[in-house]
Scaffold this active site. Structure first.
Site, PDB file in Angstrom:
ATOM      1  N   ASP A  50      29.380  -0.211 -62.629  1.00 34.42           N
ATOM      2  CA  ASP A  50      28.347  -0.333 -61.610  1.00 34.42           C
ATOM      3  C   ASP A  50      27.790  -1.753 -61.695  1.00 34.42           C
ATOM      4  O   ASP A  50      28.036  -2.470 -62.682  1.00 34.42           O
ATOM      5  CB  ASP A  50      27.253   0.710 -61.863  1.00 34.42           C
ATOM      6  CG  ASP A  50      26.103   0.582 -60.894  1.00 34.42           C
ATOM      7  OD1 ASP A  50      26.368   0.442 -59.681  1.00 34.42           O
ATOM      8  OD2 ASP A  50      24.949   0.604 -61.344  1.00 34.42           O
TER       9      ASP A  50
ATOM     10  N   ASP B  19      24.166  -3.053 -60.234  1.00 34.59           N
ATOM     11  CA  ASP B  19      22.722  -3.149 -60.465  1.00 34.59           C
ATOM     12  C   ASP B  19      22.276  -2.225 -61.593  1.00 34.59           C
ATOM     13  O   ASP B  19      22.475  -1.011 -61.540  1.00 34.59           O
ATOM     14  CB  ASP B  19      21.975  -2.807 -59.183  1.00 34.59           C
ATOM     15  CG  ASP B  19      22.377  -3.727 -58.044  1.00 34.59           C
ATOM     16  OD1 ASP B  19      22.395  -4.944 -58.255  1.00 34.59           O
ATOM     17  OD2 ASP B  19      22.694  -3.221 -56.943  1.00 34.59           O
TER      18      ASP B  19
ATOM     19  N   GLU C  45      17.645  -4.552 -60.470  1.00 34.60           N
ATOM     20  CA  GLU C  45      16.829  -3.691 -59.621  1.00 34.60           C
ATOM     21  C   GLU C  45      15.364  -4.131 -59.613  1.00 34.60           C
ATOM     22  O   GLU C  45      14.785  -4.430 -58.568  1.00 34.60           O
ATOM     23  CB  GLU C  45      16.957  -2.228 -60.065  1.00 34.60           C
ATOM     24  CG  GLU C  45      18.348  -1.642 -59.885  1.00 34.60           C
ATOM     25  CD  GLU C  45      18.726  -1.464 -58.427  1.00 34.60           C
ATOM     26  OE1 GLU C  45      17.978  -1.909 -57.533  1.00 34.60           O
ATOM     27  OE2 GLU C  45      19.798  -0.881 -58.165  1.00 34.60           O
TER      28      GLU C  45
ATOM     29  N   LYS D 220      19.667   0.396 -47.257  1.00 38.38           N
ATOM     30  CA  LYS D 220      19.227   0.854 -45.927  1.00 38.38           C
ATOM     31  C   LYS D 220      18.722   2.293 -46.007  1.00 38.38           C
ATOM     32  O   LYS D 220      17.727   2.641 -45.368  1.00 38.38           O
ATOM     33  CB  LYS D 220      20.385   0.735 -44.937  1.00 38.38           C
ATOM     34  CG  LYS D 220      20.823  -0.695 -44.655  1.00 38.38           C
ATOM     35  CD  LYS D 220      21.843  -0.778 -43.546  1.00 38.38           C
ATOM     36  CE  LYS D 220      23.190  -0.218 -43.943  1.00 38.38           C
ATOM     37  NZ  LYS D 220      23.874  -1.051 -44.956  1.00 38.38           N
TER      38      LYS D 220
ATOM     39  N   HIS E  47      17.593  -5.387 -44.049  1.00 42.00           N
ATOM     40  CA  HIS E  47      18.527  -5.344 -45.175  1.00 42.00           C
ATOM     41  C   HIS E  47      19.350  -6.625 -45.264  1.00 42.00           C
ATOM     42  O   HIS E  47      19.631  -7.123 -46.364  1.00 42.00           O
ATOM     43  CB  HIS E  47      19.453  -4.128 -45.030  1.00 42.00           C
ATOM     44  CG  HIS E  47      20.258  -3.837 -46.252  1.00 42.00           C
ATOM     45  ND1 HIS E  47      21.570  -4.233 -46.390  1.00 42.00           N
ATOM     46  CD2 HIS E  47      19.919  -3.211 -47.410  1.00 42.00           C
ATOM     47  CE1 HIS E  47      22.013  -3.855 -47.562  1.00 42.00           C
ATOM     48  NE2 HIS E  47      21.044  -3.227 -48.209  1.00 42.00           N
TER      49      HIS E  47
ATOM     50  N   SER F 125      29.825  -0.454 -56.447  1.00 39.83           N
ATOM     51  CA  SER F 125      28.384  -0.401 -56.222  1.00 39.83           C
ATOM     52  C   SER F 125      28.068   0.028 -54.797  1.00 39.83           C
ATOM     53  O   SER F 125      28.867  -0.184 -53.875  1.00 39.83           O
ATOM     54  CB  SER F 125      27.765  -1.777 -56.496  1.00 39.83           C
ATOM     55  OG  SER F 125      26.407  -1.802 -56.152  1.00 39.83           O
TER      56      SER F 125
ATOM     57  N   GLU G   4      28.114  -5.801 -50.289  1.00 42.36           N
ATOM     58  CA  GLU G   4      29.251  -6.447 -50.952  1.00 42.36           C
ATOM     59  C   GLU G   4      28.975  -7.913 -51.286  1.00 42.36           C
ATOM     60  O   GLU G   4      29.362  -8.401 -52.351  1.00 42.36           O
ATOM     61  CB  GLU G   4      30.493  -6.346 -50.067  1.00 42.36           C
ATOM     62  CG  GLU G   4      31.741  -6.912 -50.712  1.00 42.36           C
ATOM     63  CD  GLU G   4      32.986  -6.736 -49.868  1.00 42.36           C
ATOM     64  OE1 GLU G   4      34.013  -7.375 -50.174  1.00 42.36           O
ATOM     65  OE2 GLU G   4      32.926  -5.941 -48.903  1.00 42.36           O
TER      66      GLU G   4
END
Length: 387
Positions: A154, A156, A163, A199, A231, A271, A275
């Site tokens: 992953d 984040d 985060e 989003k 976003h 993730s 991208e």
């Protein structure tokens, strides 16, 4: 003197209207009328019934699953068998184009199979790489380039604590630039992280947490034009933060990736983030591995974690069976996604996930520095054992 002979005219017998020239008893009858036609039709009907009965009896017979497969029969040598980890998958021996999770067995010297029965197993030998690599999965599901496994990480919270100090800050700056009187503190953002995708996270906030902050006629949704604009702005701000070098890698993560690369493993980052953001993290924080790490992120799949779609896509694209993939995550929903994809899962707790439940994980540690690559990662892969 010429003589003329008058021949008598043939008597013309009138035919009754509707009478066939092939009526029974007529001297010109070809033999297909009356009782003969009825007999022929009856014979054909009986033959058809007999053929259908024989067909049904053959289909209903309890033939061996190995020799017949799931949908029919083949009465010749059966060449296909399932591979470990691919239970209940059967195919016809003629289905050689897309073996999927299976492989073709070794052709031992003297091996003899007839009508689904192994009459002589021949001289047994160990499977070799060249024997099992013709299906694209290699030995026990390894990739066709010789890689023994795949490490899927992953981004984040796993590669870096992006985060709290990255995405949250970028969201707040985007809100301010667009005129929203909104600021996500660290605790609130931690609660919103249970929703995958930026989003989707904003949609949840404006619908459930603070609906008064949304003053527009159309409802907030991931495909709403304003949500998408927010976003996109947030992504650009986040990439600027990453490229500034303010966010360091998490402890031990670089060493883990380096050992996996040295061992010949394939590398990928999976993730739900945009991208471009994920690529910025990889290229800025792991430049020496940027050309080796494949990125699967954003809207490359329709469903976000905990749906396993993104991990299944990665395994398929890398050419490595799920049973030979190890997922490194930091959240409960990420662990669920990895487990649902039939992969092994390692969790390195992050700031926001320290108190979460990781029932789907195989290994749980505080950070990647606690992991031993051989004992904690390689040992998770299936091993070929000889009886």
């Amino acid at each position: 003197m010429s003589a003329f002979v008058v021949l008598p005219q043939a008597t013309q017998v009138p035919r009754v209207v509707g009478e066939s020239i092939y009526s029974q008893g007529s001297p010109t009858s070809p033999g297909l009328a009356g009782a003969d036609v009825s007999s022929w039709v009856t014979s054909a009907a009986l033959a058809t019934v007999a053929a259908v009965s024989i067909y049904r009896a053959m289909r209903g017979r309890n033939w061996s699953r190995v020799s017949l497969g799931p949908n029919g029969g083949c009465f010749y040598e059966y060449k296909f068998r399932a591979k470990p980890g691919a239970k209940y998958r059967y195919r016809f021996s003629t289905d050689v184009w897309t073996p999927e999770w299976g492989h073709y067995p070794n052709e031992e010297k003297g091996r003899l199979i007839r009508y689904g029965q192994l009459l002589n197993k021949g001289t047994v030998r160990l499977p070799m790489q060249e024997d099992d690599d013709n299906d694209g999965w290699g030995l026990l599901g390894a990739a066709d380039d010789g890689a023994v496994g795949a490490l899927l990480l992953d981004c984040d919270g796993t590669l870096a604590e992006t985060e709290r100090d990255g995405h949250r800050v970028a969201f707040n700056k985007a809100f301010a630039e667009k005129g929203f009187d909104v600021e996500w503190d660290a605790d609130l953002y931690g609660e919103l992280l249970t929703t995958g995708g930026g989003k989707e996270r904003m949609t949840r906030y404006f619908k459930e947490v603070n609906p008064d902050a949304w003053t527009f006629a159309d409802e907030p949704a991931p495909d709403n034009a304003l949500i998408m604009e927010l976003h996109e702005l947030k992504t650009q701000i986040f990439m600027d933060i990453v490229k500034s070098g303010e966010l360091p890698l998490r402890e031990g993560i670089k060493e883990l990736i380096s050992k996996a690369d040295s061992a010949g493993w394939q590398l990928a980052v999976c993730s739900t983030s945009n991208e471009a953001s994920v690529r910025a993290v990889v290229e800025t924080m792991l430049p020496e591995f940027a050309d080796k790490i494949k990125v699967f992120a954003g809207d490359v799949v329709a469903a976000k974690k905990p749906d396993p779609a993104i991990y299944k896509l990665a395994a398929q694209d890398l050419g490595v069976a799920p049973m030979r993939c190890v997922v490194v995550e930091d959240t409960g929903i990420g662990a669920q996604a990895g487990a649902a994809a039939s992969m092994k899962v390692v969790v390195t707790k992050s700031v926001y996930s320290a108190k979460e439940f990781f029932g789907d994980a195989d290994v749980v540690v505080e950070n990647a520095s606690e992991l031993d690559f051989q004992k904690d990662i390689v040992s998770l892969l299936p091993v070929l054992e000889l009886a």
